[in-house]
Motif scaffolding. Sequence first.
Motif, mmCIF file in Angstrom:
data_model
loop_
_atom_site.group_PDB
_atom_site.id
_atom_site.type_symbol
_atom_site.label_atom_id
_atom_site.label_comp_id
_atom_site.label_asym_id
_atom_site.label_seq_id
_atom_site.Cartn_x
_atom_site.Cartn_y
_atom_site.Cartn_z
ATOM 1 N N LYS A 68 6.921 -12.910 25.389
ATOM 2 C CA LYS A 68 6.715 -11.416 25.386
ATOM 3 C C LYS A 68 5.642 -11.077 24.493
ATOM 4 N N THR A 69 5.016 -10.088 24.652
ATOM 5 C CA THR A 69 3.690 -9.625 23.674
ATOM 6 C C THR A 69 4.599 -8.368 23.127
ATOM 7 N N GLY A 70 4.400 -8.480 21.706
ATOM 8 C CA GLY A 70 4.758 -7.194 20.765
ATOM 9 C C GLY A 70 3.647 -6.514 20.428
ATOM 10 N N GLU A 71 3.833 -5.459 19.501
ATOM 11 C CA GLU A 71 2.591 -4.834 18.970
ATOM 12 C C GLU A 71 2.748 -4.645 17.452
ATOM 13 N N THR A 72 1.670 -4.765 16.643
ATOM 14 C CA THR A 72 1.805 -4.615 15.178
ATOM 15 C C THR A 72 0.391 -3.808 14.799
ATOM 16 N N TYR A 73 0.295 -3.284 13.640
ATOM 17 C CA TYR A 73 -0.751 -2.762 13.179
ATOM 18 C C TYR A 73 -1.486 -3.583 12.400
ATOM 19 N N LEU B 181 12.389 -6.501 -1.964
ATOM 20 C CA LEU B 181 11.553 -5.552 -1.645
ATOM 21 C C LEU B 181 11.947 -4.884 -0.385
ATOM 22 N N LEU B 182 12.215 -3.808 -0.285
ATOM 23 C CA LEU B 182 12.408 -3.078 0.995
ATOM 24 C C LEU B 182 10.912 -2.387 1.398
ATOM 25 N N LEU B 183 10.742 -2.890 2.693
ATOM 26 C CA LEU B 183 9.286 -2.267 3.255
ATOM 27 C C LEU B 183 9.436 -1.356 4.409
ATOM 28 N N LYS B 184 9.155 -0.240 4.323
ATOM 29 C CA LYS B 184 9.177 0.725 5.688
ATOM 30 C C LYS B 184 8.104 0.299 6.707
ATOM 31 N N ILE B 185 8.690 -0.219 7.946
ATOM 32 C CA ILE B 185 8.013 -0.808 8.824
ATOM 33 C C ILE B 185 7.834 0.380 9.975
ATOM 34 N N CYS C 28 0.817 -1.222 -0.006
ATOM 35 C CA CYS C 28 0.059 0.102 0.098
ATOM 36 C C CYS C 28 0.895 1.421 0.099
ATOM 37 N N ASP C 29 0.572 2.209 -0.889
ATOM 38 C CA ASP C 29 1.360 3.432 -0.955
ATOM 39 C C ASP C 29 0.994 4.304 0.249
ATOM 40 N N ALA C 30 2.112 4.667 1.104
ATOM 41 C CA ALA C 30 2.139 4.911 2.444
ATOM 42 C C ALA C 30 1.321 6.339 2.348
ATOM 43 N N ARG C 31 1.444 7.147 1.333
ATOM 44 C CA ARG C 31 0.705 8.250 1.169
ATOM 45 C C ARG C 31 -0.839 8.385 1.202
ATOM 46 N N SER C 32 -1.367 7.060 1.024
ATOM 47 C CA SER C 32 -2.717 6.832 0.979
ATOM 48 C C SER C 32 -3.403 6.353 2.218
ATOM 49 N N ILE C 33 -2.510 6.176 3.350
ATOM 50 C CA ILE C 33 -3.065 5.637 4.651
ATOM 51 C C ILE C 33 -3.011 6.934 5.593
ATOM 52 N N THR C 34 -4.155 6.727 6.425
ATOM 53 C CA THR C 34 -4.446 7.652 7.392
ATOM 54 C C THR C 34 -4.349 7.104 8.580
ATOM 55 N N ALA C 35 -4.208 7.834 9.623
ATOM 56 C CA ALA C 35 -4.050 7.457 11.211
ATOM 57 C C ALA C 35 -5.450 6.742 11.636
ATOM 58 N N ASP C 36 -6.608 6.972 10.997
ATOM 59 C CA ASP C 36 -7.587 6.419 11.500
ATOM 60 C C ASP C 36 -7.662 4.942 10.766
ATOM 61 N N ASP C 37 -6.873 4.619 9.751
ATOM 62 C CA ASP C 37 -6.595 3.304 9.354
ATOM 63 C C ASP C 37 -6.161 2.298 10.446
ATOM 64 N N LEU C 38 -5.336 2.675 11.128
ATOM 65 C CA LEU C 38 -4.336 1.977 11.997
ATOM 66 C C LEU C 38 -5.145 1.370 13.294
ATOM 67 N N ALA D 57 1.523 -0.649 4.539
ATOM 68 C CA ALA D 57 0.799 -1.998 4.789
ATOM 69 C C ALA D 57 1.107 -2.858 3.733
ATOM 70 N N HIS D 58 1.115 -4.305 4.240
ATOM 71 C CA HIS D 58 1.367 -5.292 3.086
ATOM 72 C C HIS D 58 0.528 -6.549 3.462
ATOM 73 N N THR D 59 0.536 -7.420 2.502
ATOM 74 C CA THR D 59 -0.172 -8.777 2.678
ATOM 75 C C THR D 59 -0.036 -9.774 1.572
ATOM 76 N N ALA D 60 -0.018 -10.948 1.620
ATOM 77 C CA ALA D 60 0.015 -11.780 0.527
ATOM 78 C C ALA D 60 -1.559 -12.026 -0.053
ATOM 79 N N PHE D 61 -1.662 -12.167 -1.212
ATOM 80 C CA PHE D 61 -2.960 -12.092 -1.807
ATOM 81 C C PHE D 61 -3.135 -13.272 -3.008
ATOM 82 N N GLU D 62 -4.365 -13.583 -3.128
ATOM 83 C CA GLU D 62 -4.384 -14.732 -4.353
ATOM 84 C C GLU D 62 -4.401 -13.809 -5.704
ATOM 85 N N ASP D 63 -3.473 -14.124 -6.478
ATOM 86 C CA ASP D 63 -3.434 -13.424 -7.582
ATOM 87 C C ASP D 63 -4.321 -14.096 -8.760
#
Length: 296
Positions: free
Chosen positions: A211-216, A238-242, A191-201, A255-261
Amino acid sequence: MSTVLSAPRASARTSAVEAELNYLARGNTRPVNYTFEPPAGTPWNSGSLDPRRVTIRNARPLAEAGEISLDRNGFQLVSHRSAVNDFSDDSLIRLAYRPEAEALLRDITGAEKVVIFDHTLRDSETGSRANAALREPVRRVHNDQTFVSGPRRVREHLDAEEAQQRLRHRFAIVNLWRPLSVVEQLPLALCDARSITADDLVPSDLVYRDKTGETYSFLANPQHRWFFFPRLRPDEVLLLKIYDSLEDGTARLTAHTAFEDPTSPVDAPARRSIELRALLFWPASNDTRTGGHASS
């Protein structure tokens, strides 16, 4: 030597695909995801999915034109051939592939220090979420860190004095993702980072044994712009900004995900990949405006 990759002509035929991505459905409880088999009666993942059909554009022409970058879009395609051929040997990954990846990340980003803190192998045929040594692809929209857990990683992997110093200046977390064979099924949607808003997270717990970590997780947003790179090869990464501490308009995450092509052959071989997650640090002279790193 590495360069931003040009688009192979064979991949330019597919301009876009329509596919279903698994977002998180809106809810009132915090999602919880387990990295190991949870106690009896506890689901692996809580929170309902909200599948949405979206357009996923071929990003190769944009990469060829120099219009895709890690700091602008949150992801980038790079040409890089590894000297490692056997990724089933964990010692080779640690002794050869990790140093190779560190050098690549310094070269591409200009970071003065790179600390790789984990790696994950995935296989869509034999991988399993119950097997830490060989996972399956993740088929839900997510980001590997949050604005809270990103700074925690610095404290976890550096000594206290250096962590305190590094947290005053720009740092980032990047996922370096490489296919181990040509990707013909379950490619990554980005997902293009410029199209993501804070309300999406949606902050979500990631439960480890110790331990318990945290993701979005992500809520659906029709403004999201999705891309993929058809038929990625082992000499491409691929370089992904985390996470990024900068707050000056630089992409802070994606944001990223595997998908059925839908264009994948029915007999396509399994998708095999390796990903490394790394902390990147820059000197004070690279700072513009940083933020978020005071969290604990």
